[in-house]
Design a protein around this motif. Structure first.
Motif, mmCIF file in Angstrom:
data_model
loop_
_atom_site.group_PDB
_atom_site.id
_atom_site.type_symbol
_atom_site.label_atom_id
_atom_site.label_comp_id
_atom_site.label_asym_id
_atom_site.label_seq_id
_atom_site.Cartn_x
_atom_site.Cartn_y
_atom_site.Cartn_z
ATOM 1 N N THR A 110 63.484 20.994 39.919
ATOM 2 C CA THR A 110 63.714 21.625 41.220
ATOM 3 C C THR A 110 62.932 20.861 42.283
ATOM 4 N N ASP A 112 63.353 20.364 45.265
ATOM 5 C CA ASP A 112 63.299 20.944 46.601
ATOM 6 C C ASP A 112 62.262 22.064 46.722
ATOM 7 N N VAL A 113 61.622 22.422 45.595
ATOM 8 C CA VAL A 113 60.624 23.494 45.604
ATOM 9 C C VAL A 113 59.243 22.868 45.362
ATOM 10 N N THR A 116 56.881 22.127 41.817
ATOM 11 C CA THR A 116 57.677 22.310 40.603
ATOM 12 C C THR A 116 58.074 20.964 40.016
ATOM 13 N N LEU A 119 59.497 16.947 41.598
ATOM 14 C CA LEU A 119 59.218 16.670 43.000
ATOM 15 C C LEU A 119 58.645 15.254 43.130
#
Length: 159
Positions: A110, A112-113, A116, A119
């Motif tokens: 993920t 975009d978070v 997490t 990235l």
């Protein structure tokens, strides 16, 4: 590098096979013939359709014309014979399926978070350790630069 358009590389590889992965190609077709076929015919979808609906007449003509333009001998009838042989289409389709890969797998990343998995940029020490295991400094430098955003010169400090 192989004499085929990038869009046709999968078809080219499926036709010629891949000895390293123990995937034999379509019998009677090697690297040069596969590249010539794709250059003359454009796509394997067109080739298979012509073989199915017109016994490969258009493919043979296109390949003969291409070959004569290149200063070679006619090979259309021979190539169509190999492609129309029992098991040729199945071999090709199997190779395509094995070589295609998947782009629909959920890797649980993920990016975009914040905080997490997945990235970018990644941790420089971790990238250096994982890729550095290969003992190829240029590869380590490239991986560190791309995955961490750190200049390649800094990678040598971490390796």
């Amino acid at each position: 590098m192989y004499g085929v358009a990038a869009a046709n590389y999968l078809a080219y590889a499926a036709l010629r096979g891949d000895a390293i992965d123990n995937l034999p190609g379509v019998p009677g077709l090697g690297e040069k013939t596969a590249a010539a076929l794709l250059d003359a015919a454009g796509s394997m979808q067109a080739v298979w359709a012509d073989i199915e609906h017109d016994e490969g007449r258009n493919v043979a003509e296109a390949l003969d014309s291409w070959s004569l333009d290149q200063g070679g001998r006619r090979l259309g009838a021979r190539v169509v014979k190999h492609l129309a042989a029992p098991g040729a289409r199945e071999r090709y389709d199997f190779n395509v399926a094995m070589m295609r890969g998947h782009d629909d797998l959920d890797l649980g990343l993920t990016p975009d978070v914040p905080g997490t998995p997945g990235l970018l940029p990644l941790d420089i020490d971790r990238v250096s350790r994982v890729v550095g295991f290969l003992n190829v400094q240029a590869t380590t430098d490239l991986a560190v630069r791309v995955l961490t955003g750190t200049p390649a010169s800094a990678a040598t400090r971490w390796a």
